[in-house]
Scaffold this motif. Structure first.
Motif, PDB file in Angstrom:
ATOM      1  N   THR A 160      38.654  40.106  23.826  1.00  0.00           N
ATOM      2  CA  THR A 160      39.373  39.520  24.958  1.00  0.00           C
ATOM      3  C   THR A 160      40.028  40.661  25.731  1.00  0.00           C
ATOM      4  O   THR A 160      40.667  41.533  25.127  1.00  0.00           O
ATOM      5  CB  THR A 160      40.437  38.508  24.513  1.00  0.00           C
ATOM      6  OG1 THR A 160      41.392  39.169  23.677  1.00  0.00           O
ATOM      7  CG2 THR A 160      39.819  37.359  23.753  1.00  0.00           C
ATOM      8  N   ILE A 161      39.865  40.639  27.049  1.00  0.00           N
ATOM      9  CA  ILE A 161      40.334  41.751  27.878  1.00  0.00           C
ATOM     10  C   ILE A 161      41.062  41.181  29.092  1.00  0.00           C
ATOM     11  O   ILE A 161      40.473  40.431  29.886  1.00  0.00           O
ATOM     12  CB  ILE A 161      39.156  42.627  28.334  1.00  0.00           C
ATOM     13  CG1 ILE A 161      38.324  43.075  27.123  1.00  0.00           C
ATOM     14  CG2 ILE A 161      39.652  43.846  29.129  1.00  0.00           C
ATOM     15  CD1 ILE A 161      36.912  43.500  27.468  1.00  0.00           C
ATOM     16  N   GLN A 162      42.339  41.501  29.227  1.00  0.00           N
ATOM     17  CA  GLN A 162      43.163  41.059  30.346  1.00  0.00           C
ATOM     18  C   GLN A 162      43.406  42.248  31.279  1.00  0.00           C
ATOM     19  O   GLN A 162      43.805  43.322  30.812  1.00  0.00           O
ATOM     20  CB  GLN A 162      44.502  40.510  29.855  1.00  0.00           C
ATOM     21  CG  GLN A 162      44.389  39.496  28.744  1.00  0.00           C
ATOM     22  CD  GLN A 162      43.686  38.220  29.168  1.00  0.00           C
ATOM     23  OE1 GLN A 162      43.830  37.779  30.292  1.00  0.00           O
ATOM     24  NE2 GLN A 162      42.918  37.630  28.265  1.00  0.00           N
ATOM     25  N   MET A 163      43.185  42.058  32.572  1.00  0.00           N
ATOM     26  CA  MET A 163      43.252  43.174  33.514  1.00  0.00           C
ATOM     27  C   MET A 163      44.095  42.852  34.742  1.00  0.00           C
ATOM     28  O   MET A 163      44.036  41.732  35.257  1.00  0.00           O
ATOM     29  CB  MET A 163      41.829  43.549  33.960  1.00  0.00           C
ATOM     30  CG  MET A 163      40.966  44.123  32.845  1.00  0.00           C
ATOM     31  SD  MET A 163      39.184  43.993  33.196  1.00  0.00           S
ATOM     32  CE  MET A 163      38.863  42.278  32.725  1.00  0.00           C
ATOM     33  N   ASN A 164      44.845  43.833  35.191  1.00  0.00           N
ATOM     34  CA  ASN A 164      45.564  43.788  36.464  1.00  0.00           C
ATOM     35  C   ASN A 164      44.926  44.810  37.404  1.00  0.00           C
ATOM     36  O   ASN A 164      44.671  45.954  37.000  1.00  0.00           O
ATOM     37  CB  ASN A 164      47.046  44.135  36.282  1.00  0.00           C
ATOM     38  CG  ASN A 164      47.803  43.065  35.530  1.00  0.00           C
ATOM     39  OD1 ASN A 164      47.227  42.050  35.144  1.00  0.00           O
ATOM     40  ND2 ASN A 164      49.076  43.286  35.293  1.00  0.00           N
ATOM     41  N   PHE A 165      44.722  44.415  38.654  1.00  0.00           N
ATOM     42  CA  PHE A 165      44.043  45.278  39.621  1.00  0.00           C
ATOM     43  C   PHE A 165      45.017  45.795  40.676  1.00  0.00           C
ATOM     44  O   PHE A 165      46.113  45.239  40.861  1.00  0.00           O
ATOM     45  CB  PHE A 165      42.867  44.523  40.245  1.00  0.00           C
ATOM     46  CG  PHE A 165      41.721  44.349  39.279  1.00  0.00           C
ATOM     47  CD1 PHE A 165      40.677  45.248  39.267  1.00  0.00           C
ATOM     48  CD2 PHE A 165      41.731  43.315  38.354  1.00  0.00           C
ATOM     49  CE1 PHE A 165      39.634  45.125  38.353  1.00  0.00           C
ATOM     50  CE2 PHE A 165      40.694  43.179  37.437  1.00  0.00           C
ATOM     51  CZ  PHE A 165      39.650  44.087  37.438  1.00  0.00           C
ATOM     52  N   PRO A 166      44.620  46.873  41.368  1.00  0.00           N
ATOM     53  CA  PRO A 166      45.567  47.561  42.266  1.00  0.00           C
ATOM     54  C   PRO A 166      46.203  46.686  43.335  1.00  0.00           C
ATOM     55  O   PRO A 166      47.345  46.939  43.744  1.00  0.00           O
ATOM     56  CB  PRO A 166      44.707  48.663  42.893  1.00  0.00           C
ATOM     57  CG  PRO A 166      43.664  48.953  41.875  1.00  0.00           C
ATOM     58  CD  PRO A 166      43.352  47.630  41.240  1.00  0.00           C
ATOM     59  N   GLN A 167      45.497  45.673  43.823  1.00  0.00           N
ATOM     60  CA  GLN A 167      46.045  44.828  44.882  1.00  0.00           C
ATOM     61  C   GLN A 167      46.758  43.587  44.340  1.00  0.00           C
ATOM     62  O   GLN A 167      47.044  42.656  45.092  1.00  0.00           O
ATOM     63  CB  GLN A 167      44.920  44.401  45.843  1.00  0.00           C
ATOM     64  CG  GLN A 167      44.171  45.557  46.488  1.00  0.00           C
ATOM     65  CD  GLN A 167      45.105  46.478  47.244  1.00  0.00           C
ATOM     66  OE1 GLN A 167      45.978  46.027  47.978  1.00  0.00           O
ATOM     67  NE2 GLN A 167      44.928  47.793  47.066  1.00  0.00           N
ATOM     68  N   GLY A 168      47.039  43.578  43.040  1.00  0.00           N
ATOM     69  CA  GLY A 168      47.789  42.474  42.452  1.00  0.00           C
ATOM     70  C   GLY A 168      46.935  41.380  41.835  1.00  0.00           C
ATOM     71  O   GLY A 168      47.471  40.428  41.256  1.00  0.00           O
ATOM     72  N   GLN A 169      45.601  41.489  41.926  1.00  0.00           N
ATOM     73  CA  GLN A 169      44.742  40.473  41.320  1.00  0.00           C
ATOM     74  C   GLN A 169      44.742  40.618  39.793  1.00  0.00           C
ATOM     75  O   GLN A 169      45.032  41.684  39.254  1.00  0.00           O
ATOM     76  CB  GLN A 169      43.301  40.590  41.832  1.00  0.00           C
ATOM     77  CG  GLN A 169      43.163  40.658  43.333  1.00  0.00           C
ATOM     78  CD  GLN A 169      42.974  42.088  43.814  1.00  0.00           C
ATOM     79  OE1 GLN A 169      43.577  43.014  43.283  1.00  0.00           O
ATOM     80  NE2 GLN A 169      42.133  42.259  44.813  1.00  0.00           N
ATOM     81  N   MET A 170      44.374  39.539  39.138  1.00  0.00           N
ATOM     82  CA  MET A 170      44.280  39.549  37.677  1.00  0.00           C
ATOM     83  C   MET A 170      42.925  38.987  37.262  1.00  0.00           C
ATOM     84  O   MET A 170      42.323  38.184  37.988  1.00  0.00           O
ATOM     85  CB  MET A 170      45.409  38.731  37.052  1.00  0.00           C
ATOM     86  CG  MET A 170      46.798  39.210  37.402  1.00  0.00           C
ATOM     87  SD  MET A 170      48.092  38.251  36.582  1.00  0.00           S
ATOM     88  CE  MET A 170      47.894  38.809  34.897  1.00  0.00           C
ATOM     89  N   ALA A 171      42.448  39.416  36.092  1.00  0.00           N
ATOM     90  CA  ALA A 171      41.174  38.909  35.588  1.00  0.00           C
ATOM     91  C   ALA A 171      41.189  38.908  34.071  1.00  0.00           C
ATOM     92  O   ALA A 171      41.896  39.696  33.427  1.00  0.00           O
ATOM     93  CB  ALA A 171      40.013  39.763  36.100  1.00  0.00           C
TER      94      ALA A 171
END
Length: 333
Positions: free
Chosen positions: A211-222
């Motif tokens: 399981t991998i939770q990610m935050n992206f530079p423009q505030g998105q999450m995945a």
């Protein structure tokens, strides 16, 4: 029209899928196959109507009639065979992952640049028309600004010995996790700025559930989920400010639904009726790139392949999973 001549290294399951596809694809032919045992190559050639069968990979690489080499062997051999193909002057398409870590992938890409030859990662999903349509929907802001995304891929593969063995670069991440991660990075347009993950490991020290939770530079999450222990729903959902997109089939898209703000279906897209298996599109892209003198496919660039492996290397380091293979870090206690 003279057929574009493909040589296949390897005679396993994926090689068979490719041979079946190429047989039905206009303008292409499989001219030769090579395996470590000539009898296996001959059996494969007889099954798929291939003219030449070699018991030595270099014999195929030195065949002047072969215009593109497709590498369908196990992960640990990809880099060595790709470099040998490039040094023999052959453009190469390497089954995903292009190698088992970023360092060995960069070695392949360096030789491709030096020789000015095409080299592509055969991550088939990235070449499919439905994936290209998904790119267009995201670029046109069909659902507004992306806010978050989920993607999963899982099958019951615990009886596949190769996946259980670290010396074969086994585990769920390289075989399955690469698909949801690739789709997420494509949609988000970048690698994450921050990441948290968890893993379920087998006694052989390969990952079985990720399981991998990610935050992206423009505030998105995945969120990405991969498993070789159970069948998952194998879909991706992208949520935006004006609706969502649902993709059925994270590794082989079979339907894309576009929903509006009121949960109404605005568009439903299926694969083209003449799609053979989905594998054909990577070969069409490779031939076009070779004809145009390009050294990588536009659908998945060398930078994208390298960055994916760097990210997966980081995950494995966090999980204390290292393969007993060249150019790998020593395993951590």
């Amino acid at each position: 029209m003279i057929d574009f001549n493909i040589g296949i290294l390897g005679a396993g399951h994926i090689a068979g899928k490719i041979a079946e596809t190429i047989e039905k694809l206009d303008g292409f032919r499989v001219g030769a196959v090579a395996a470590r045992e000539k009898t296996r190559a001959e059996e494969f050639a007889g099954k798929y109507g291939i003219e030449k069968a070699y018991g030595d990979y270099d014999d195929l690489l030195n065949d002047p009639e072969i215009e593109l080499v497709y590498i369908a062997t196990i992960h640990p051999t990809h880099a060595n065979l790709a470099i040998r193909a490039l040094n023999a002057g052959k453009p190469v398409l390497v089954e995903k992952p292009i190698s088992y870590n970023a360092k060995t992938a960069e070695m392949i890409m360096g030789i491709a640049r030096e020789k000015k030859l095409f080299c592509g990662e055969a991550l088939w999903t990235r070449f499919m028309p439905l994936t290209l349509h998904l790119r267009d929907l995201i670029a046109s802001k069909a659902i507004g600004d992306i806010r978050c995304m989920t993607a999963s891929l899982g099958y019951k593969l615990i009886d596949h010995e190769r996946l259980l063995r670290p010396e074969m670069a086994g585990g769920a991440l390289l075989d399955l996790g690469i698909y949801p991660l690739s789709m997420i990075f494509m949609v988000m347009g970048s690698l994450p700025a921050a990441c948290a993950s968890s893993v379920n490991r087998l006694s052989s020290n390969v990952d079985a559930i990720d399981t991998i939770q990610m935050n992206f530079p423009q505030g998105q999450m995945a969120s990405a989920f991969a498993s070789m222990m159970a069948d998952l729903d194998n879909r991706a959902v992208i949520y935006g400010t004006r609706g969502r997109i649902e993709v059925e089939g994270t590794n082989l898209p079979t339907r894309i639904r576009l929903y509006g703000e009121n949960n109404e279906i605005l568009e439903e897209t299926m694969p083209p009726e003449n799609q053979i298996s989905g594998y054909e599109f990577e070969f069409l892209a490779a031939r076009n790139a070779i004809i145009m003198g390009k050294q990588e496919p536009a659908e998945i660039t060398h930078i994208e392949s390298r960055d994916m492996l760097r990210f997966m290397d980081t995950l494995r380091k966090t999980w204390k999973i290292s393969f007993p293979l060249p150019e790998e870090p020593a395993p951590e206690e």
